[in-house]
Enzyme design. Structure first.
Site, short mmCIF file in Angstrom:
data_model
loop_
_atom_site.label_atom_id
_atom_site.label_comp_id
_atom_site.label_asym_id
_atom_site.label_seq_id
_atom_site.Cartn_x
_atom_site.Cartn_y
_atom_site.Cartn_z
N CYS A 50 0.57 -1.22 -0.37
CA CYS A 50 0.43 -0.22 -0.09
C CYS A 50 0.74 1.14 0.04
O CYS A 50 0.59 2.23 -0.21
CB CYS A 50 -1.04 -0.27 1.57
SG CYS A 50 -2.00 -0.92 0.79
N ASN A 78 -10.14 0.03 -1.07
CA ASN A 78 -8.59 0.14 -0.56
C ASN A 78 -7.84 -0.43 -1.60
O ASN A 78 -8.08 -1.56 -1.83
CB ASN A 78 -8.25 -0.59 0.69
CG ASN A 78 -6.28 -0.62 1.19
OD1 ASN A 78 -5.94 -0.27 0.39
ND2 ASN A 78 -5.93 -0.81 2.27
N HIS A 105 -3.58 7.24 2.01
CA HIS A 105 -3.87 5.80 1.42
C HIS A 105 -4.87 5.83 2.37
O HIS A 105 -4.90 6.18 2.90
CB HIS A 105 -3.01 5.00 1.98
CG HIS A 105 -3.44 3.77 1.83
ND1 HIS A 105 -3.52 3.76 0.33
CD2 HIS A 105 -3.24 2.88 2.66
CE1 HIS A 105 -3.94 2.27 0.41
NE2 HIS A 105 -3.42 1.06 1.71
O1 UT7 Z 1 -3.82 -0.71 3.49
C1 UT7 Z 1 -3.25 -1.00 4.39
C2 UT7 Z 1 -3.15 -1.33 5.80
N1 UT7 Z 1 -4.88 -2.18 6.12
C3 UT7 Z 1 -5.79 -0.82 7.02
O2 UT7 Z 1 -4.66 -0.16 7.22
C4 UT7 Z 1 -6.92 -1.64 7.95
C5 UT7 Z 1 -6.07 -1.35 9.15
N2 UT7 Z 1 -7.44 -2.22 9.68
C6 UT7 Z 1 -8.48 -2.10 9.41
O3 UT7 Z 1 -9.30 -1.31 8.88
C7 UT7 Z 1 -9.59 -2.36 10.88
O4 UT7 Z 1 -9.06 -3.37 11.72
C8 UT7 Z 1 -10.98 -3.36 10.30
C9 UT7 Z 1 -11.86 -2.44 9.38
C10 UT7 Z 1 -9.87 -4.56 9.23
C11 UT7 Z 1 -10.82 -4.17 11.35
O5 UT7 Z 1 -12.15 -3.26 12.60
P1 UT7 Z 1 -11.92 -3.64 13.60
O6 UT7 Z 1 -12.57 -2.30 14.28
O7 UT7 Z 1 -11.06 -3.20 13.71
O8 UT7 Z 1 -12.78 -5.02 13.86
P2 UT7 Z 1 -12.55 -6.06 14.53
O9 UT7 Z 1 -10.90 -6.72 13.76
O10 UT7 Z 1 -11.77 -5.63 15.55
O11 UT7 Z 1 -13.53 -6.92 14.71
C12 UT7 Z 1 -14.74 -6.96 15.41
C13 UT7 Z 1 -15.61 -7.94 15.18
C14 UT7 Z 1 -15.77 -9.50 15.19
O12 UT7 Z 1 -16.20 -9.68 15.64
P3 UT7 Z 1 -16.50 -10.04 17.33
O13 UT7 Z 1 -14.80 -10.51 17.28
O14 UT7 Z 1 -15.84 -9.41 18.11
O15 UT7 Z 1 -17.52 -11.65 17.47
C15 UT7 Z 1 -15.20 -9.87 13.65
O16 UT7 Z 1 -15.27 -10.55 13.62
O17 UT7 Z 1 -16.45 -7.61 13.88
C16 UT7 Z 1 -16.19 -8.79 12.89
N3 UT7 Z 1 -15.75 -8.90 11.70
C17 UT7 Z 1 -17.31 -9.03 10.81
N4 UT7 Z 1 -18.55 -8.44 11.01
C18 UT7 Z 1 -19.13 -8.75 9.86
C19 UT7 Z 1 -14.85 -8.61 11.09
N5 UT7 Z 1 -15.27 -8.36 9.71
C20 UT7 Z 1 -16.79 -8.37 9.63
C21 UT7 Z 1 -17.44 -7.97 8.29
N6 UT7 Z 1 -18.71 -7.93 8.77
N7 UT7 Z 1 -16.86 -7.98 7.41
#
Ligand code: UT7
Length: 325
Positions: A115, A282, A252
């Site tokens: 990225c 992204n 980005h």
């Molecule tokens: O370009 C390279 C750099 N990449 C990035 O910058 C990405 C950086 N990270 C992020 O943008 C975020 O961490 C995400 C968008 C990927 C995830 O958001 P988050 O607020 O960190 O959520 P999380 O990973 O802590 O997940 C929260 C909950 C989980 O469920 P439990 O364990 O709390 O029951 C996940 O399983 O949301 C669940 N979850 C989803 N639910 C519905 C994860 N993906 C999804 C989904 N739909 N697509």
């Protein structure tokens, strides 16, 4: 003191026609439009057609950038393609674009910083132009991440999209002050200790497969806000500028929450931030040149304005650049 500056001569982009909405993804994996919008700001992404490889869409962005610059392909000395999704393991996607543009001279190569690739490629091209080693460069960010996504993994497949953007750089004399047009500062970093936080679980030298993207989203998020603010502060310290001096912040486009948090840390008002993540998702190395091209085309970014770009990606890699448009 007269020096050589890498000026932006033109900018262009290309997005595949097919749009995949959050609602469409919700039919494939256990997710909702509401979750995706709230956690990321993404509403839709573009996905390349079967015959649209990275070189095909990168070529279209390059042609748009050349047309915007009013230049012929034969005037280009160097092509750098930032991509993590090359058409082939080798030869470089850049050489395929070079051939498709009908360029026989100069040099073309790919650069891999995921990225952060566009920032790394811009910084690299700037070194050649500012030392006189090349007079012109095409810097392209082009990705087909749809090909390395595990479409069953809801934690990653909702985040990414395909697309390409490009800028034409031209060396021109400057005074060596911040009033010069062109690339004024670049800062790039990497730290391989974090390899396992964001990676592809395959490759020619390991599994002999292409593999799928894997990410520990929360960890990447935490490091992103920290590293992005750090790299920009480095640029501010070097130039004596602050967030208040920036006309356009073009980060980005990974996650709206990362963008907002970084802008807040840097004292950049949200009205000066270019956002495309809602419509593009992204697009990795393509996200910054796609956003630059959009804001250039619609007249937001004007000649003479100060533009700040930054990115963070797998590796980890991260970096920023300050450009007077
Ligand atoms: O370009 C390279 C750099 N990449 C990035 O910058 C990405 C950086 N990270 C992020 O943008 C975020 O961490 C995400 C968008 C990927 C995830 O958001 P988050 O607020 O960190 O959520 P999380 O990973 O802590 O997940 C929260 C909950 C989980 O469920 P439990 O364990 O709390 O029951 C996940 O399983 O949301 C669940 N979850 C989803 N639910 C519905 C994860 N993906 C999804 C989904 N739909 N697509």
């Amino acid at each position: 003191m007269s020096i050589l500056r890498s000026q932006i001569a033109g900018c262009g982009s290309y997005l595949p026609a097919r749009i995949v909405t959050n609602a469409e993804l919700a039919q494939r994996v256990d997710t909702t439009d509401e979750w995706i919008v709230q956690r990321t700001g993404i509403r839709q992404r573009h996905v390349a057609a079967q015959d649209e490889t990275t070189s095909v869409i990168g070529l279209k962005a390059a042609q748009a950038a050349l047309a915007d610059a009013g230049m012929q392909a034969s005037e280009i000395d160097m092509i750098i393609v930032a991509t993590a999704t090359p058409d082939h393991t080798f030869p470089a996607t850049a050489t395929q674009i070079q051939a498709a543009l009908g360029i026989e001279g100069g040099v073309a190569f790919d650069l891999q910083a995921v990225c952060s690739g566009f920032v790394f490629a811009l910084a690299t091209a700037d070194k050649f132009l500012s030392t006189g080693a090349a007079r012109t460069a095409l810097v392209i960010g082009a990705e087909t991440f749809s090909r390395i996504l595990d479409w069953e993994d809801r934690t990653t497949c909702v985040l990414f999209g395909d697309g390409a953007g490009a800028v034409v750089l031209k060396a021109a004399p400057g005074e060596g002050t911040l009033a010069d047009r062109g690339v004024l500062a670049t800062h790039i970093r990497s730290d391989g200790r974090y390899k396992d936080k964001l990676y592809v679980d395959g490759g020619p030298g390991s599994s002999r497969t292409v593999g799928f993207l894997r990410m520990e989203g929360k960890e990447v998020f935490r490091h992103a806000v920290q590293n992005l603010a750090e790299t920009v502060r480095h640029t501010f310290a070097e130039t004596g500028l602050s967030g208040a001096d920036i006309d356009w912040f073009v980060p980005h486009q990974a996650n709206r929450r990362i963008i907002d948090a970084t802008a807040d840390k840097l004292g950049i008002g949200h009205e000066r931030v270019v956002i495309t993540v809602d419509r593009h998702g992204n697009t990795s190395a393509a996200s910054i040149p796609l956003a630059l091209a959009e804001a250039h085309r619609d007249g937001r970014i004007k000649r003479g304005q100060l533009v700040l770009i930054e990115a963070m990606g797998g590796g980890f890699t991260w970096g920023s650049a300050l450009i007077r448009w």
